[in-house]
Design a protein around this motif. Sequence first.
Motif, mmCIF file in Angstrom:
data_model
loop_
_atom_site.group_PDB
_atom_site.id
_atom_site.type_symbol
_atom_site.label_atom_id
_atom_site.label_comp_id
_atom_site.label_asym_id
_atom_site.label_seq_id
_atom_site.Cartn_x
_atom_site.Cartn_y
_atom_site.Cartn_z
ATOM 1 N N THR A 20 1.870 7.024 10.724
ATOM 2 C CA THR A 20 2.025 6.280 9.475
ATOM 3 C C THR A 20 3.099 5.207 9.570
ATOM 4 O OG1 THR A 20 1.311 8.259 8.264
ATOM 5 C CG2 THR A 20 2.329 6.543 6.965
ATOM 6 N N LEU A 21 3.957 5.266 10.574
ATOM 7 C CA LEU A 21 4.979 4.233 10.751
ATOM 8 C C LEU A 21 4.380 2.837 10.906
ATOM 9 C CD1 LEU A 21 7.676 5.823 13.106
ATOM 10 C CD2 LEU A 21 8.032 4.953 10.790
ATOM 11 N N PRO A 22 3.369 2.634 11.772
ATOM 12 C CA PRO A 22 2.824 1.284 11.949
ATOM 13 C C PRO A 22 2.237 0.666 10.680
ATOM 14 C CG PRO A 22 2.247 2.663 13.809
ATOM 15 C CD PRO A 22 2.823 3.571 12.770
ATOM 16 N N PRO A 23 1.439 1.402 9.873
ATOM 17 C CA PRO A 23 0.973 0.754 8.640
ATOM 18 C C PRO A 23 2.108 0.382 7.693
ATOM 19 C CG PRO A 23 0.242 3.064 8.749
ATOM 20 C CD PRO A 23 0.761 2.695 10.088
ATOM 21 N N ARG A 24 3.173 1.157 7.681
ATOM 22 C CA ARG A 24 4.331 0.791 6.863
ATOM 23 C C ARG A 24 4.949 -0.510 7.370
ATOM 24 N NH1 ARG A 24 6.879 6.781 6.991
ATOM 25 N NH2 ARG A 24 5.775 7.680 5.196
ATOM 26 N N LEU A 32 2.275 -10.801 0.004
ATOM 27 C CA LEU A 32 1.628 -10.737 -1.305
ATOM 28 C C LEU A 32 2.466 -9.855 -2.232
ATOM 29 C CD1 LEU A 32 -2.107 -10.179 -0.223
ATOM 30 C CD2 LEU A 32 -1.091 -12.304 -1.068
ATOM 31 N N PRO A 33 3.006 -10.411 -3.314
ATOM 32 C CA PRO A 33 3.829 -9.598 -4.210
ATOM 33 C C PRO A 33 3.031 -8.619 -5.058
ATOM 34 C CG PRO A 33 3.628 -11.838 -5.048
ATOM 35 C CD PRO A 33 3.003 -11.840 -3.689
ATOM 36 N N SER A 34 1.836 -9.012 -5.495
ATOM 37 C CA SER A 34 1.074 -8.130 -6.379
ATOM 38 C C SER A 34 -0.434 -8.402 -6.282
ATOM 39 C CB SER A 34 1.537 -8.306 -7.830
ATOM 40 O OG SER A 34 1.464 -9.670 -8.210
ATOM 41 N N VAL A 51 0.130 4.497 1.784
ATOM 42 C CA VAL A 51 1.161 3.468 1.934
ATOM 43 C C VAL A 51 0.853 2.284 1.019
ATOM 44 C CG1 VAL A 51 2.164 1.802 3.550
ATOM 45 C CG2 VAL A 51 1.764 4.157 4.284
ATOM 46 N N LEU A 52 -0.403 1.866 0.995
ATOM 47 C CA LEU A 52 -0.810 0.758 0.134
ATOM 48 C C LEU A 52 -0.631 1.104 -1.346
ATOM 49 C CD1 LEU A 52 -4.072 -0.204 2.034
ATOM 50 C CD2 LEU A 52 -2.102 -1.719 1.716
ATOM 51 N N ALA A 53 -1.030 2.312 -1.723
ATOM 52 C CA ALA A 53 -0.960 2.718 -3.123
ATOM 53 C C ALA A 53 0.477 2.810 -3.626
ATOM 54 C CB ALA A 53 -1.666 4.057 -3.300
ATOM 55 N N ARG A 54 1.392 3.208 -2.747
ATOM 56 C CA ARG A 54 2.802 3.292 -3.156
ATOM 57 C C ARG A 54 3.385 1.898 -3.395
ATOM 58 N NH1 ARG A 54 2.944 7.835 0.343
ATOM 59 N NH2 ARG A 54 3.499 6.534 2.125
ATOM 60 N N ARG A 55 3.032 0.940 -2.541
ATOM 61 C CA ARG A 55 3.590 -0.408 -2.725
ATOM 62 C C ARG A 55 2.895 -1.145 -3.853
ATOM 63 N NH1 ARG A 55 4.471 -5.404 1.627
ATOM 64 N NH2 ARG A 55 4.977 -6.941 0.041
ATOM 65 N N TYR A 56 1.585 -0.959 -3.991
ATOM 66 C CA TYR A 56 0.807 -1.686 -4.994
ATOM 67 C C TYR A 56 0.093 -0.692 -5.918
ATOM 68 C CZ TYR A 56 1.386 -5.545 -1.627
ATOM 69 O OH TYR A 56 1.893 -6.498 -0.758
ATOM 70 N N PRO A 57 0.817 0.009 -6.755
ATOM 71 C CA PRO A 57 0.210 1.068 -7.576
ATOM 72 C C PRO A 57 -0.825 0.566 -8.574
ATOM 73 C CG PRO A 57 2.465 0.622 -8.281
ATOM 74 C CD PRO A 57 2.270 -0.111 -6.994
ATOM 75 N N ASP A 58 -0.758 -0.718 -8.942
ATOM 76 C CA ASP A 58 -1.681 -1.248 -9.949
ATOM 77 C C ASP A 58 -2.905 -1.927 -9.338
ATOM 78 O OD1 ASP A 58 0.016 -0.412 -12.010
ATOM 79 O OD2 ASP A 58 1.210 -2.243 -11.864
ATOM 80 N N ALA A 59 -2.946 -2.021 -8.027
ATOM 81 C CA ALA A 59 -4.064 -2.697 -7.373
ATOM 82 C C ALA A 59 -5.300 -1.797 -7.348
ATOM 83 C CB ALA A 59 -3.687 -3.073 -5.941
#
Length: 261
Positions: A20-24, A32-34, A51-59
């Motif tokens: 999971t380190l590389p995708p982070r 992209l901010p949002s 990882v994506l969901a934690r950074r962009y929870p509203d996407a």
Amino acid sequence: MTKTKDWNATQYLKFEDERTLPPRDLLARVPLPSPKRIIDLGCGPGNSTSVLARRYPDAKITALDASPDMIKKAQTVLPERDFHVADLTTYRPEAGDAVDLFFSSAVFHWLTADDRIAVIKRLLKPQTPGSVFAIQMPNNLNEPMHALMRETAVKGPWARKLTGVQRNELEPVQVMHDRLKLFCAKVDVWETIYYHSVEGPEAVVEWAKGAGLKPFVDLLEGDEREAFLEAYLVKIKKAYPVSVDGRVLLRYPRLFLVAVK
């Protein structure tokens, strides 16, 4: 590349933290901010999607993988997200689906160079300017872990069965960069070498069984498969010295690429 049997999510996740380190690290360089719409290509057991969901929870995130076992595991981890079994080489978003970010961790190295560029072009070109395609790929075919797979394959009673089994080489970075620049405004490329501390030579084999060894061992069964793995382990023990703490450092280069339309 040789077609493999279905992936094993449990085997793959034996090294979840390290994988999971590389995708982070890849996501940290996505400009992209949002983003509103994200496609996770080759989501595996859902670790990259998390990882994506934690950074962009509203996407709105759709995650795809060719492995039913991986998708089944991912659905238990993130039941609120949208997961589908799909083939990367033929997948297309629905008409009118504007995608801000295509994200892919440790998948595109399984494609040929031509297929790799073709997939990126097919998915990214219809999107609006500013859309991003972010991928990371193991760049480790010259590392002992992989070189010894090939050596073991040609030096045993299984040699005929394993003739021609290999993973595709990555094209030179300059070539990849220049082909992407034909339809991208910006292409950012870098390499990171990880040194993962694992429990010992046996752990190196367990790591390899989750991915790189699959094309080899999928063609073997029973005692022959075990004999192949034992012969491979003997070579791994010689190639990876044990550290003072009893563990082994697994050197692992990865190539990262962020392309902006």
